[in-house]
Design a protein around this motif. Structure first.
Motif: not given
Length: 303
Positions: A54-69, A176-179
């Motif tokens: 397992x690998x864990x990637x931490x991201x800021x919640x503000x950057x989450x996007x259903x498609x882009x993430x 998609x990164x913008x839906x």
């Protein structure tokens, strides 16, 4: 079977995620490579992943996007052939769930596949019906030619438990990164147009359901309406979602008459709010961003 990657975005997961991790370790495919994209947790799962690949990637919640993430996760593993996506609350039903969704890719025409979702044991009748309506006990494979018979249902998919062939995903430009949501339907529709097929695997099973309140249903369907408004090409090619909605209501009435006829009136209110939310979403260009943020389930999308 060997060249796969499981990717799970998480945000403030509850106990279901721990159960999911346990189920991954019990799969018939051993030592499954797993990526957790964590946009908000207290690392409650740390002990559970100690002996996992397992690998864990931490991201800021503000950057989450259903498609882009999800695309970011796929991009981290360009050498993989199949990407398997789960949500944090989808619990694999048995040790063959992942094996069964992967093996369908032995058919070289399959671009993506999704598994069967069964309701949790304590799910409401509304939630249970939604799962039984959308996830039958018979597998199928759809191509673009099936749109005449099945309409927009041809492009149905769910990233709560879905898998994608890298070659097909790359061919259509990835997620998609913008839906606002429905990135799974977007990709499936693109693949169908590009002559790939989508498989529904009824023997690849997870437990997954939501007991939304009426207000939550309204907000969810507002977001769906926004998606269909902005990605109007899907409706142009596959047909309007309203036709599938009529079938759903008829099925729901029959289901409640059998299970609990007293829920018919609440059903009418619930479905009316869904319809209202969807229609408002379709007209979102006439609504201020402030109001849209208030009535949307995906508030970060409007920031």
């Amino acid at each position: 079977m060997e060249n796969i990657q499981v990717i799970i975005p998480i945000y403030k997961p509850d106990y279901k995620f721990i159960v999911l991790l346990k189920k991954i370790k019990e799969q018939s495919i051993k030592n499954i490579p797993l990526l957790i994209i964590d946009s908000g947790s207290k690392d409650e799962y740390r002990d559970e992943i100690k002996n996992m690949n397992c690998l864990v990637k931490k991201i800021d919640v503000k950057t989450f996007n259903h498609g882009g993430t999800r695309q970011m996760g796929a991009n981290m593993f360009p050498d993989k052939d199949i990407y398997i996506f789960l949500t944090q609350d989808a619990i694999l039903a048995n040790e063959k769930s992942i094996e069964n969704i992967v093996k369908v890719f032995n058919n070289s025409n399959i671009g993506c596949a999704y598994g069967r979702q069964l309701p949790y044991k304590n799910a409401s009748l509304f939630s249970s019906h939604a799962r039984f309506f959308n996830y039958k006990d018979k597998s199928y494979i759809y191509s673009i030619d099936d749109k005449k018979k099945y309409g927009i249902k041809t492009a149905f998919n769910s990233n709560s438990f879905a898998a994608y062939r890298k070659k097909a995903l790359d061919e259509i430009g990835g997620f998609p990164i913008s839906t606002i949501l429905s990135e799974d339907m977007y990709v499936t529709a693109k693949m169908l147009v590009n002559k790939w097929s989508v498989a529904y695997c009824s023997d690849a099973i997870v437990y997954h359901s939501h007991d939304y309140t009426i207000w939550q249903e309204f907000k969810r369907y507002f977001d769906i309406g926004v998606f269909h408004s902005r990605e109007s090409w899907i409706r142009d090619i596959f047909g309007k979602a309203e036709g599938e909605g009529k079938k759903y209501i008829i099925s729901e009435i029959k289901y409640l008459i059998e299970k609990n006829i007293m829920l018919i009136f609440p059903m009418i209110i619930r479905d009316a709010m869904k319809f209202l939310g969807y229609r408002l979403g379709m007209k979102e260009q006439f609504i201020s961003k402030h109001i849209k943020r208030k009535i949307s389930m995906t508030k970060n999308f409007w920031n």
